[in-house]
Design a protein around this motif. Sequence first.
Motif: not given
Lengths: 779, 152, 266
Positions: A15-16, A18-22, A25
């Motif tokens: 999650d870390l 993903f939730i910071t836009g890092r 993909y």
Amino acid sequence: MSDTGIGKSVKRREDLRFITGRGRYTDDVNRPNQVYAVFLRSPYPRARIVSIDASGADEVAGVIGVFTGKDLSADKIGDLPCGWMVKSKDGSDMKIAPHPPLAVEVVNYVGEPYGIVVAESLAAARDGAEVVATEFEELTPTVSVANATAGAQLHTNVPDNVCYLWELGDADATNAAFAAAAHVTKLTFSNNRLIPNAMEPRAAVASFDAATEEFTLVTTSQNPHLERLILSAFVQLAPEHKLRVIAPDVGGGFGSKIFVYAEETAVAWAARRVGRPVKWTADRSESFLADAHGRDHLTTAELALDGDGLFQGLRVRTRANLGAYLSTFASSVPTYLYGTLLAGQYRTPAIHVEVEGVYTNTAPVDAYRGAGRPEATYVVERLVETAARELKVDPAALRRRNFIAPDQFPYQTPVALEYDTGNYEASLAAALEKSDYANFAARKAASEQRGKRRGIGFSCYIEACGLAPSQLAIQLGAGVGLYESGEVRVNPTGNVTVFTGSHSHGQGHETTFAQVVSDKLGIPFENVEVVHGDTGRVEFGLGTYGSRSIAVGGSALVKATDKIIAKGKRIAAHMMDTNADSVDFSDGEFAARDSNQKLTFGEVAFAAYVPSNYPSSEEPGLSEKAFYDPKNFTFPAGTHIAEVEIDPETGVVDVVNFVAVDDFGRVINPMIVEGQVHGGIAQGIGQALLEHGIYDDGGQLITGSYMDYCMPRADDLPSFDVDMTVTPCTHNPLGVKGCGEAGAIGAPAAIMNAVTDALGVVDLPMPATPERVWRAARG
Amino acid sequence: MKVSLTVNGRRHDVDVAPNTLLVDVLRGRLGLTGTHVGCDTSQCGACTVHLDGRSVKSCTVLAAQVDGAAVTTIEGIGSPDALHPMQAAFRDCHALQCGFCTPGMIMSAIDLVQNVENLDERKVREGLEGNLCRCTGYHNIVKAVLNAAESM
Amino acid sequence: MYSFEYHRPESIAQATALRAEAEDAIYLAGGQTLIPTLKQRLAAPSDVIDLSRVPGLAGIELKSDCVVIGAMTRHAEVAASAEVARAIPALAFLAGEIGDAQVRNRGTLGGSVANSDPSADYPAAVIGLGATIVTDRRRIAADDFFHDLFETALEAGELLTAIEFPIAKRAAYCKFPNPASRYAVVGVFAADFGGKVRVGVTGAGPCAFRATAIEAALGKKLDAKSVDAVEIEYDRFNSDLHASAEYRANLVRVMAKRAVEKLLTA
Ligand SMILES: Cc1cc2nc3c(=O)[nH]c(=O)nc-3n(C[C@H](O)[C@H](O)[C@H](O)COP(=O)(O)OP(=O)(O)OC[C@H]3O[C@@H](n4cnc5c(N)ncnc54)[C@H](O)[C@@H]3O)c2cc1C
Ligand code: FES
Ligand code: FES
């Protein structure tokens, strides 16, 4: 017990980023010097390609080349294969339509790619594609599944467009059961076509290193190793050892990213052809047209009951739309993943199912979350509910009367599967309680007071997950084994890198698999890293689909971990001057039973890499691999209860309550499992009320964007009431069953049983759109 | 044409064609790939960023239109060791699975909490109408937003 | 998106002049309709004229008998406006029903009305309140404004500058959203001007229109039941995969009744 061990709701480590836009993909990947691809796609459902004139495109600034199916076949690029051979009931092989990645002579669905434009920029590629002048000769299409066998023939080797006529079960016994029946319930319905719509569109970035002749393909795949295998062994793009497939962060799959598609094949080929990295990212509009769709069945189903309401026979005739070509696993979905589940949770002694798989001029249809099992559940649970209404018995009571009882396991169904364990009564009882079934009548009356109609519906589903015992699968036609591989690599300092052939595209393997391994090794959760999605790093794998990851991939890791512990014991025994049988391992410590000596896991790991005080019989190093081939499928099951309130004036269906009580066996991370259930239910409600992939009579997809294809939004759904019962799986080391699809499997029937209950009608086609419901409500 | 914009507090001067979308500047020029593109019809919300403090779909704004404006993306609201309360709530409540919708969802959710009073479940659900998530069924997203609303 | 020239005029005169000079120019307001259209390559203007920096086009002004809303006023501003909420709460409510939060933060009144999408919300209020559309060159009555699918009384290059919404005694809007797109399948705006009732309908036909038969019935008795007796003709109603013309007719009735109920309890 640690708070990160098996059974704990550990927060996800992925999650870390993903939730910071890092997150990273596929479309976030860019290669130096890369160029961009746009596909030429058929505007017609069926047409002959007379000529392709790309001269206009060649004049567009930035266009590097326009390539067609002929260029690919000149390079001996093979057809896209279907990996599962299904035989017709007369013993003949299914009829496989040739499926070149880029159509060469005939296009067979709107959106089928027949060429690729490569350019310096995306805009130039688009400009180029727009001026390619293709002359088509339109041919009569066969669009609807109902008319498929009477319509124009798509493929010369497929008479009547029938790919196979498959059967399972005992026809005579089933007919006899119907002849003797006291009551027969019969329904004819469709299972609506769905378009998967993972939020990340498919994409590929391919590069080719001319010096080493190696391809690197970064792509949105649920199973990079399978992608590599197919691209090598069947498509002949490159030998397996010269092809690296990386599936980085993948934004959801739901089945649609299992398959090997034309686009990544052509993009990889083009990278070699133009000598530069090539990037393609689908527009959502392309996803609608060219991702494999799901479901699309027409079915007539009958249930025979005796005078006591016991199910005696089930007869099912289904026509399944396969689309224009066989996608990678298309043939197996409406057969082995469908017919085998028709026993449901019941003791029905005689079942016979016949499935006609047909080609139509529509996008290929393949596995979509649940794949076959939602369709089977829909058949069984709509029938059972309807039978209860016809016989005026309580639907819960009728189900109870027919459940396979806990003491009847292992239970051999008449449709090939042997259920290992279950307790259906337990989940039904829990769900009834949670849904406050006892007071439903009062709620219904209150709704009526307000001019609304309320209904309640059950769905007691079962699914077969943990694909699959390889020998059985291969016997049934699978082209590959369905084991999984894993590797546990203990580093000299005692931390661990885990390599798994499963792939996470939302399921949270980086967390759950680390929970499993750290729990087993008694080391801190933080000390375990999980690597997946790269054929260059992970030895082999078959990927993630069919709710198989924890049951098969997780079991492989347990096996590898056991080997680590066994070797660790031998090393520790040497170090502690005893024999391995006298060493116990628990909580990350090796303890000699005959002395009070102890060694930590880290000390043993270090010794394995700095082998001074070390057994001469052991190789240095502490790294173990394992392949786990399941002995049976796993059988998650449960009860879903939906309660709906209908506004008869507008036809709007409001899902006021949704209860799911599922039995997934042991649960590694309840938080993640609940999340999986929520997502599945949303898709199931989507199927029942909102979603429908519709082709018009002319073969155009008229639900080709979010303007018309109705995706469930936050305000379409209620919060869900989710709970679990547990009967551990009997044949894998974790006792787990899998949870990824249950929601999508159970929900549609529950919702439609509730809607038909509210309306007092026998049936209503899915999706139960406001207009359909309004008409039904008017009577 | 020249466009100057402030992104996450830093000023950038970019030279773009007039038909360039804001999202393409963010992803392509500035390497801020946390902002995603999930559709081509302005409906999924994966591309949501804040423009002068309000949520917008960066796929439906021209770069030229934001000349002189301030843009905040997911990268600008918090970092792994200093998470924005909304980011923290998403993690705590397991409000994401594949993570693809997440940046847009978080940006919308922040705008919602800042601009809608007395949030309750219904208002959160309606307020997130412009953001599609295919993974979570929204259940935990709603929970996360309500939780974050308490602490923001 | 095809390429185009981009302009950012700083006065109405400049905007209209640019528009007149260019070969095939188009105004850009919030871009929530235009940009998706350009992205799909469904339009290829030579020049795009961004109205966002033209002074005086945005804003809400409460007058004694009407609310004047500038063309460039965003949906979110109307939805949140205390003036609008005081004078015509139904209009603020309607603005809050448009699209989603992100769309409302960009989309404008002028863009919506100038575009005349058959399923847009604002046109229902323009008709229902009998608004006056103000342009750079004239004033147009609501009843004369909407002509057909995406066709209005606006002439080439004519710039919508503001809309004057008369303040009704009470009014209400009821929308049946398209489950997929959330545009209006049917939206009904009913306004009571003290004896005179106006009913604007969007979504049902090629463009927004007055439901005169319903108005007549409500004029006799302002009660939801009055709508029951009205025959709703749907020969010219839209029919698509989400709603047949017949179903739309039902929705016109139901939304009209609900709007009246809401109006009466407002
Ligand atoms: C996802 C989504 C959902 C939506 N849902 C809804 C909905 O539920 N209900 C609804 O009503 N709308 C909806 N819309 C449309 C939205 O309201 C738009 O904002 C509106 O229709 C157009 O306004 P705009 O300011 O964005 O105009 P633009 O897109 O900038 O312009 C639209 C057209 O109007 C012209 N124009 C703009 N301003 C003027 C002017 N002042 N004078 C003359 N011509 C002008 C432009 O040249 C262009 O042709 C939705 C849009 C999206 C993307
Ligand atoms: S990318 Fe889907 S709304 Fe912007
Ligand atoms: S988390 Fe995957 S789309 Fe929302």
